[in-house]
Design an enzyme around this catalytic site. Structure first.
Site, PDB file in Angstrom:
ATOM      1  N   LYS A   5     -54.250  13.701  18.285  1.00  0.00           N
ATOM      2  CA  LYS A   5     -55.487  13.947  18.870  1.00  0.00           C
ATOM      3  C   LYS A   5     -56.205  15.106  18.431  1.00  0.00           C
ATOM      4  O   LYS A   5     -55.904  16.100  17.769  1.00  0.00           O
ATOM      5  CB  LYS A   5     -55.369  13.953  20.552  1.00  0.00           C
ATOM      6  N   ARG A  46     -46.417   9.227  24.849  1.00  0.00           N
ATOM      7  CA  ARG A  46     -47.098   7.944  23.861  1.00  0.00           C
ATOM      8  C   ARG A  46     -47.654   8.433  22.659  1.00  0.00           C
ATOM      9  O   ARG A  46     -48.368   9.337  22.457  1.00  0.00           O
ATOM     10  CB  ARG A  46     -48.537   7.684  24.896  1.00  0.00           C
TER      11      ARG A  46
HETATM   12  N1  HH2 Z   1     -54.848   7.730  24.561  1.00  0.00           N
HETATM   13  C1  HH2 Z   1     -55.476   6.920  23.850  1.00  0.00           C
HETATM   14  C2  HH2 Z   1     -55.469   5.567  24.261  1.00  0.00           C
HETATM   15  N2  HH2 Z   1     -54.856   5.113  25.406  1.00  0.00           N
HETATM   16  N3  HH2 Z   1     -53.629   5.763  27.240  1.00  0.00           N
HETATM   17  C3  HH2 Z   1     -52.997   6.682  28.153  1.00  0.00           C
HETATM   18  N4  HH2 Z   1     -52.288   6.189  29.086  1.00  0.00           N
HETATM   19  N5  HH2 Z   1     -52.717   7.778  27.575  1.00  0.00           N
HETATM   20  C4  HH2 Z   1     -53.373   8.460  26.499  1.00  0.00           C
HETATM   21  O1  HH2 Z   1     -53.527   9.685  26.447  1.00  0.00           O
HETATM   22  C5  HH2 Z   1     -54.168   7.484  25.861  1.00  0.00           C
HETATM   23  C6  HH2 Z   1     -54.206   6.126  26.181  1.00  0.00           C
HETATM   24  C7  HH2 Z   1     -56.058   7.349  22.612  1.00  0.00           C
HETATM   25  O2  HH2 Z   1     -55.138   7.191  21.529  1.00  0.00           O
HETATM   26  P1  HH2 Z   1     -55.177   5.886  20.492  1.00  0.00           P
HETATM   27  O3  HH2 Z   1     -55.020   4.620  21.349  1.00  0.00           O
HETATM   28  O4  HH2 Z   1     -54.536   5.994  19.230  1.00  0.00           O
HETATM   29  O5  HH2 Z   1     -56.779   5.655  20.057  1.00  0.00           O
HETATM   30  P2  HH2 Z   1     -57.960   4.797  20.303  1.00  0.00           P
HETATM   31  O6  HH2 Z   1     -58.189   4.893  21.615  1.00  0.00           O
HETATM   32  O7  HH2 Z   1     -59.214   5.186  19.270  1.00  0.00           O
HETATM   33  O8  HH2 Z   1     -57.598   3.438  19.930  1.00  0.00           O
END
Ligand code: HH2
Length: 268
Positions: free
Chosen positions: A205, A247
């Site tokens: 992040k 995660r």
């Molecule tokens: N962070 C992201 C997405 N979903 N869900 C939970 N429970 N907790 C988190 O911290 C979280 C989440 C963001 O990360 P990522 O999926 O890699 O990115 P994007 O939302 O751009 O697809």
């Protein structure tokens, strides 16, 4: 929890796994690396991300959920805030709904989770992805996140979700500054006191990129690839302070670090 993003625009791996065959192969790789849960998502929640319609989100995630459920006995999580997407994913073999809106995004979501007998992860987010990073302010970020999660847990239970099926998540990076994220991680024990398993997502992040750039006196954030050491450090510290589910995108190095941390702490 290994991240399987079936999106063109996720902040660190957008477009890499948009093809279902590539996404399934990536998920199976994360299983080999030691993931115990796979979190499949079809809509980016990065700050400023454009919303995706239900039909398009379903088209992205459904073949991936089906394929992974057929090829691994692990828990498949669906990262969505839409009830129709969650319902179809549960029917296709998912058993956990990871809703970054904590059941506030779609009025039908809580019934889908309750009737489906699914587990769900309720995450704290201030505002919505398009605007959440515009000057977030809290008097006491940990107390406010804790009160929010407590209220969302009570809501889910009143609406028929079994309490033992609920996981909670402070939502690192969702409407929080660097200082807020660090304080939440430092005081994670206060959230663990809520008595439900904690999910923590720091992986790659932006706050890690900012922290490292500031320390090096550089204006540009460190790239997502350069954030792995920070991901590992925060996962180990979160684990030590009571997190149950980490995660992450990079399962193998984080798992290895957690094995060493657990052994050092004398945990199984
Ligand atoms: N962070 C992201 C997405 N979903 N869900 C939970 N429970 N907790 C988190 O911290 C979280 C989440 C963001 O990360 P990522 O999926 O890699 O990115 P994007 O939302 O751009 O697809």
């Amino acid at each position: 929890m290994g991240v399987v993003n079936v999106t063109p625009d996720s902040f660190s791996d957008g477009g890499l796994f948009l093809d279902p065959v590539a996404a399934i192969a990536h998920g199976l790789e994360l299983v080999d690396e030691g993931a115990e849960i796979l979190d499949v998502g079809g809509e980016s929640t990065r700050p400023g991300a454009a919303p995706v319609g239900a039909a398009e989100e379903l088209r992205r995630v459904l073949p991936v959920v089906e394929g992974l459920a057929a090829q691994t006995p692990l828990t498949i999580s669906i990262d969505t805030s839409k009830a129709s997407v969650a319902r179809a994913a549960l029917e296709a073999g998912a058993s956990l709904v990871n809703d970054v809106t904590a059941l506030r995004g779609d009025p039908e979501m809580v019934a889908v989770v309750a009737q489906g007998g699914a587990e769900c992860c309720l995450m704290h987010m201030r505002g919505e992805p398009r605007t959440m990073q515009q000057a977030p302010r809290y008097d006491d970020v940990v107390a406010e996140v804790k009160a929010f999660l407590e209220e969302r847990l009570a809501f889910a239970v009143v609406e028929g979700v079994a309490e033992e099926r609920v996981l909670l998540d402070p939502g690192i990076g969702f409407g929080k500054t660097l200082a807020h994220n660090l304080e939440l991680l430092r005081r994670l024990g206060e959230l663990a006191a809520l008595g439900r398993p904690l999910v923590v997502g720091t992986s790659r992040k932006s706050f890690l990129g900012r922290l490292l750039a500031d320390a090096a006196g550089r204006a540009e954030r460190v790239s997502t690839e350069g954030r792995l050491p920070g991901t590992i450090a925060t996962c180990v510290l979160a684990y030590e302070r009571g997190a149950t589910v980490l995660r992450v995108h990079d399962v193998a190095p984080v798992r290895a670090a957690l094995v060493v941390a657990a052994a050092t702490l004398g945990a199984p």
